[in-house]
Design a protein around this motif. Structure first.
Motif, PDB file in Angstrom:
ATOM      1  N   ILE A  55       0.876  -1.178   0.000  1.00 46.81           N
ATOM      2  CA  ILE A  55       0.000   0.000   0.000  1.00 46.81           C
ATOM      3  C   ILE A  55       0.911   1.225   0.000  1.00 46.81           C
ATOM      4  N   ILE A  56       0.800   2.057  -1.027  1.00 41.73           N
ATOM      5  CA  ILE A  56       1.608   3.275  -1.137  1.00 41.73           C
ATOM      6  C   ILE A  56       0.826   4.420  -0.511  1.00 41.73           C
ATOM      7  N   TYR A  57       1.369   4.981   0.559  1.00 40.46           N
ATOM      8  CA  TYR A  57       0.747   6.107   1.247  1.00 40.46           C
ATOM      9  C   TYR A  57       1.450   7.396   0.834  1.00 40.46           C
ATOM     10  N   LYS A  58       0.661   8.399   0.466  1.00 42.70           N
ATOM     11  CA  LYS A  58       1.207   9.747   0.244  1.00 42.70           C
ATOM     12  C   LYS A  58       0.946  10.556   1.507  1.00 42.70           C
ATOM     13  N   VAL A  59       2.044  10.964   2.157  1.00 39.41           N
ATOM     14  CA  VAL A  59       1.968  11.669   3.442  1.00 39.41           C
ATOM     15  C   VAL A  59       2.820  12.933   3.344  1.00 39.41           C
ATOM     16  N   CYS A  60       2.170  14.098   3.416  1.00 39.75           N
ATOM     17  CA  CYS A  60       2.883  15.381   3.296  1.00 39.75           C
ATOM     18  C   CYS A  60       3.734  15.407   2.026  1.00 39.75           C
ATOM     19  N   GLY A  61       3.222  14.816   0.975  1.00 39.24           N
ATOM     20  CA  GLY A  61       3.906  14.807  -0.313  1.00 39.24           C
ATOM     21  C   GLY A  61       4.918  13.705  -0.479  1.00 39.24           C
ATOM     22  N   GLU A  62       5.273  13.007   0.600  1.00 43.18           N
ATOM     23  CA  GLU A  62       6.224  11.905   0.521  1.00 43.18           C
ATOM     24  C   GLU A  62       5.492  10.587   0.280  1.00 43.18           C
ATOM     25  N   MET A  63       6.185   9.650  -0.392  1.00 43.85           N
ATOM     26  CA  MET A  63       5.630   8.324  -0.630  1.00 43.85           C
ATOM     27  C   MET A  63       6.243   7.326   0.348  1.00 43.85           C
ATOM     28  N   HIS A  64       5.381   6.558   1.014  1.00 42.99           N
ATOM     29  CA  HIS A  64       5.811   5.519   1.941  1.00 42.99           C
ATOM     30  C   HIS A  64       5.089   4.223   1.581  1.00 42.99           C
ATOM     31  N   CYS A  65       5.800   3.104   1.666  1.00 41.74           N
ATOM     32  CA  CYS A  65       5.227   1.809   1.333  1.00 41.74           C
ATOM     33  C   CYS A  65       4.905   1.038   2.601  1.00 41.74           C
ATOM     34  N   CYS A  66       3.670   0.554   2.694  1.00 41.46           N
ATOM     35  CA  CYS A  66       3.220  -0.276   3.807  1.00 41.46           C
ATOM     36  C   CYS A  66       2.924  -1.671   3.257  1.00 41.46           C
ATOM     37  N   SER A  67       3.618  -2.676   3.771  1.00 37.69           N
ATOM     38  CA  SER A  67       3.431  -4.042   3.301  1.00 37.69           C
ATOM     39  C   SER A  67       2.473  -4.795   4.212  1.00 37.69           C
ATOM     40  N   GLN A  68       1.682  -5.688   3.608  1.00 36.96           N
ATOM     41  CA  GLN A  68       0.770  -6.514   4.396  1.00 36.96           C
ATOM     42  C   GLN A  68       0.509  -7.821   3.647  1.00 36.96           C
ATOM     43  N   GLU A  69       0.076  -8.821   4.375  1.00 34.42           N
ATOM     44  CA  GLU A  69      -0.133 -10.148   3.794  1.00 34.42           C
ATOM     45  C   GLU A  69      -1.614 -10.420   3.533  1.00 34.42           C
ATOM     46  N   HIS A  70      -2.312  -9.415   3.052  1.00 31.65           N
ATOM     47  CA  HIS A  70      -3.730  -9.592   2.721  1.00 31.65           C
ATOM     48  C   HIS A  70      -4.174  -8.414   1.867  1.00 31.65           C
ATOM     49  N   THR A  71      -5.204  -8.628   1.086  1.00 34.21           N
ATOM     50  CA  THR A  71      -5.730  -7.573   0.234  1.00 34.21           C
ATOM     51  C   THR A  71      -6.357  -6.459   1.070  1.00 34.21           C
ATOM     52  N   PRO A  72      -6.218  -5.201   0.659  1.00 30.28           N
ATOM     53  CA  PRO A  72      -6.939  -4.118   1.345  1.00 30.28           C
ATOM     54  C   PRO A  72      -8.407  -4.054   0.933  1.00 30.28           C
ATOM     55  N   PHE A  73      -8.777  -4.877  -0.067  1.00 29.07           N
ATOM     56  CA  PHE A  73     -10.145  -4.810  -0.601  1.00 29.07           C
ATOM     57  C   PHE A  73     -10.939  -6.017  -0.095  1.00 29.07           C
ATOM     58  N   ASP A  74     -11.105  -6.052   1.225  1.00 29.84           N
ATOM     59  CA  ASP A  74     -11.777  -7.180   1.874  1.00 29.84           C
ATOM     60  C   ASP A  74     -12.949  -6.715   2.731  1.00 29.84           C
ATOM     61  N   VAL A  75     -13.558  -5.588   2.365  1.00 29.04           N
ATOM     62  CA  VAL A  75     -14.695  -5.047   3.129  1.00 29.04           C
ATOM     63  C   VAL A  75     -15.966  -5.749   2.659  1.00 29.04           C
ATOM     64  N   VAL A  76     -16.584  -6.489   3.559  1.00 30.73           N
ATOM     65  CA  VAL A  76     -17.775  -7.272   3.222  1.00 30.73           C
ATOM     66  C   VAL A  76     -19.034  -6.415   3.290  1.00 30.73           C
ATOM     67  N   ALA A  77     -19.034  -5.441   4.193  1.00 32.57           N
ATOM     68  CA  ALA A  77     -20.195  -4.560   4.338  1.00 32.57           C
ATOM     69  C   ALA A  77     -19.728  -3.218   4.911  1.00 32.57           C
ATOM     70  N   TRP A  78     -20.470  -2.169   4.599  1.00 36.42           N
ATOM     71  CA  TRP A  78     -20.111  -0.844   5.103  1.00 36.42           C
ATOM     72  C   TRP A  78     -21.352   0.040   5.134  1.00 36.42           C
ATOM     73  N   HIS A  79     -21.256   1.108   5.909  1.00 34.00           N
ATOM     74  CA  HIS A  79     -22.274   2.159   5.822  1.00 34.00           C
ATOM     75  C   HIS A  79     -21.627   3.488   6.224  1.00 34.00           C
ATOM     76  N   GLY A  80     -22.177   4.588   5.714  1.00 31.39           N
ATOM     77  CA  GLY A  80     -21.650   5.904   6.043  1.00 31.39           C
ATOM     78  C   GLY A  80     -21.823   6.882   4.900  1.00 31.39           C
ATOM     79  N   ASN A  81     -21.237   8.072   5.072  1.00 30.52           N
ATOM     80  CA  ASN A  81     -21.334   9.112   4.043  1.00 30.52           C
ATOM     81  C   ASN A  81     -19.954   9.580   3.566  1.00 30.52           C
ATOM     82  N   TYR A  82     -18.918   8.856   3.925  1.00 30.20           N
ATOM     83  CA  TYR A  82     -17.557   9.145   3.471  1.00 30.20           C
ATOM     84  C   TYR A  82     -17.188   8.068   2.464  1.00 30.20           C
ATOM     85  N   VAL A  83     -17.711   8.230   1.231  1.00 30.89           N
ATOM     86  CA  VAL A  83     -17.705   7.162   0.238  1.00 30.89           C
ATOM     87  C   VAL A  83     -17.300   7.744  -1.119  1.00 30.89           C
ATOM     88  N   PRO A  84     -16.450   7.075  -1.887  1.00 31.10           N
ATOM     89  CA  PRO A  84     -16.113   7.566  -3.233  1.00 31.10           C
ATOM     90  C   PRO A  84     -17.360   7.624  -4.116  1.00 31.10           C
TER      91      PRO A  84
END
Length: 495
Positions: A269-298
């Protein structure tokens, strides 16, 4: 059955309204609205009933909250979402700073030696998509101009994305600001934590700060524009006397449905923080949301649905009538950013100079083109290119366009047919990046000679002016100012 016992019931909706897929061009379904609190579950019954954080979620899912505003923001401005996912974002292996991208900029203060000030108009021929190396959406980000700095929590950046490859097991999370993305060449198949959206040229997508997403290129090499805003969020402009509808209607904005993957492989996962790029590694997909609710949505929006309004008698209405989205600044009634579009519509003004009149605006203007032709600007203003005017820089159409507009027979006319041009307008003063000025290879200044023939035609009417002044009982040319000056020294008229 006798008529008296016949049922009078009609039909009942089986669910809330979702759009239908548009074929291979856009295979996804969407929820509609703007500013709503949405809810979506890929597996029925996953969303907790009556609470956000139960002691134990169905299927042992994890609850994760996300806020897009201060906890104590007024209800109308309070943005958040609740995600119920297979593994939480906190399950990662740490961050590593990536090498700087010399073409990506976030600090636009004039103290930064890597940005430039331009008092005049600038323009860029269409930017090239790389062909000699593999470049995905993140690697292909190039900053053109902007204002402020994300650490100040107010400002704006304009980027191009120039990409030829899809992102694999790699996602992007911009913690600096919201991104309004406009594909110009090629569709973007965007997977977000909230679901999938297909964004076609002529559509926009807004992905808010802090939301992870990845971009695939189903049509191959792709190019487009990005407006990034720091410290604010996009809203619909007020309609005032227009009433309850018009411009971009709230019902035409589309939000994704929950969609999740089961991938438990390595992801970056590439994070842009204050204009800098940082890489965060993980052993699972970030796209694993089964359900959600709210108004902060693309969300995305098809700009062909925009309802143009304008004068049906005479003169121009201010260009705010072309505003699709706006974002507030910290100053009351002064927008940080307006997003405007210009497309096919009727022009019917009577006795009116119909092109944009010559003007000097307090706002900075950045224009780009998605498709079509837009006469009267610099040579080379084409899809995939851009033009820029800083605040109070005088601008307007060429002499040739002026001449045609003053001599043409005025009839109802279709203008900008099969054309879509946009403007990023801001109350802020911008600086230009070194990439845009010196390394893109596409810069060309507006040619001032396009206005050379805007001569002082008034000078051809001096005799007529003298006669009109005489008829009105007023001093002739040059004599009125002399009288004022003499009277200012206490001398009598005529001395």
């Amino acid at each position: 059955m006798s008529k008296s016992k016949e049922s009078t019931s009609g039909a009942t909706a089986a669910s809330s309204f979702n759009t239908t897929p548009r074929g291979q061009d856009d295979p996804y379904q969407y929820q509609t609205g703007f500013g709503n609190r949405f809810a979506s579950e890929a597996i029925p019954g996953v969303l907790p009933n009556g609470r956000n954080m139960p002691q134990k979620n169905k299927y042992d899912l994890y609850t994760e909250g996300m806020t897009g505003a201060s906890f104590v923001a007024p209800r109308a401005d309070n943005l958040n979402a609740w995600l119920h996912r297979i593994r939480p974002s906190v399950a990662h292996q740490g961050f590593t700073k990536l090498p700087d991208n010399p073409d990506l900029e976030s600090n636009f203060l004039p103290l930064n030696s890597k940005v430039h000030v331009s008092p005049t108009q600038l323009a860029w021929h269409p930017f090239d998509i790389p062909s000699d190396q593999v470049v995905d959406f993140v690697d292909g980000l190039k900053t053109v101009a902007g204002n402020g700095d994300p650490t100040l929590h107010e400002g704006i950046a304009v980027h191009m994305y120039l990409a030829n490859a899809s992102m694999g097991r790699k996602a992007f999370c911009n913690t600096d600001g919201d991104m309004l993305i406009l594909p110009e060449r090629g569709r973007l198949d965007i997977q977000t934590e909230f679901g999938r959206l297909m964004v076609r040229p002529g559509e926009l997508i807004v992905i808010q700060r802090g939301i992870k997403f990845k971009v695939q290129l189903p049509d191959g090499p792709s190019r487009g524009y990005i407006q990034e805003i720091f410290g604010s969020h996009y809203t619909l402009p007020e309609l005032g006397p227009l009433g309850g509808h018009g411009l971009a209607n709230a019902r035409d904005f589309e939000h994704p449905l929950a969609s999740f993957d089961l991938d438990q492989n390595h992801w970056d996962i590439i994070y842009k923080v204050c204009g800098e790029m940082h890489c965060c590694s993980q052993e699972h997909t970030p796209f694993d949301v089964v359900a959600w609710h709210g108004n902060y949505v693309p969300y995305k929006y098809d700009m062909k649905k925009f309802v143009f309004v304008g004068s049906i008698s005479k003169d121009h209405i201010d260009p705010s009538i072309f505003c699709v989205l706006t974002a507030k600044s910290k100053a009351t009634n002064v927008p940080l950013a307006d997003f405007l579009i210009f497309g096919g519509r009727w022009d019917v003004g009577e006795g009116t100079f119909r092109p944009p009149y010559y003007h000097r605006n307090s706002s900075t203007e950045f224009m780009g083109m998605i498709y079509g032709e837009y006469g009267g600007r610099s040579d080379g203003f084409k899809p995939g290119g851009a033009s820029f005017e800083t605040g109070f820089c005088p601008h307007g159409v060429s002499y040739e366009e002026f001449q045609k507009a003053t001599e043409a027979e005025l009839r109802p006319t279709r203008v900008h047919e099969n054309t879509l041009v946009f403007m990023f307008e801001s109350s802020m003063m911008w600086t230009i990046t070194d990439w845009a000025m010196n390394r893109s290879g596409k810069l060309h200044k507006h040619e001032p000679k396009m206005w050379d023939n805007l001569k002082g035609q008034f000078m051809n009417h001096l005799e007529e002016v003298e006669e009109d002044l005489k008829k009105a009982g007023l001093p002739g040319l040059g004599r009125g100012s002399e009288q004022v000056s003499m009277n200012g020294h206490g001398q009598a008229n005529g001395h």
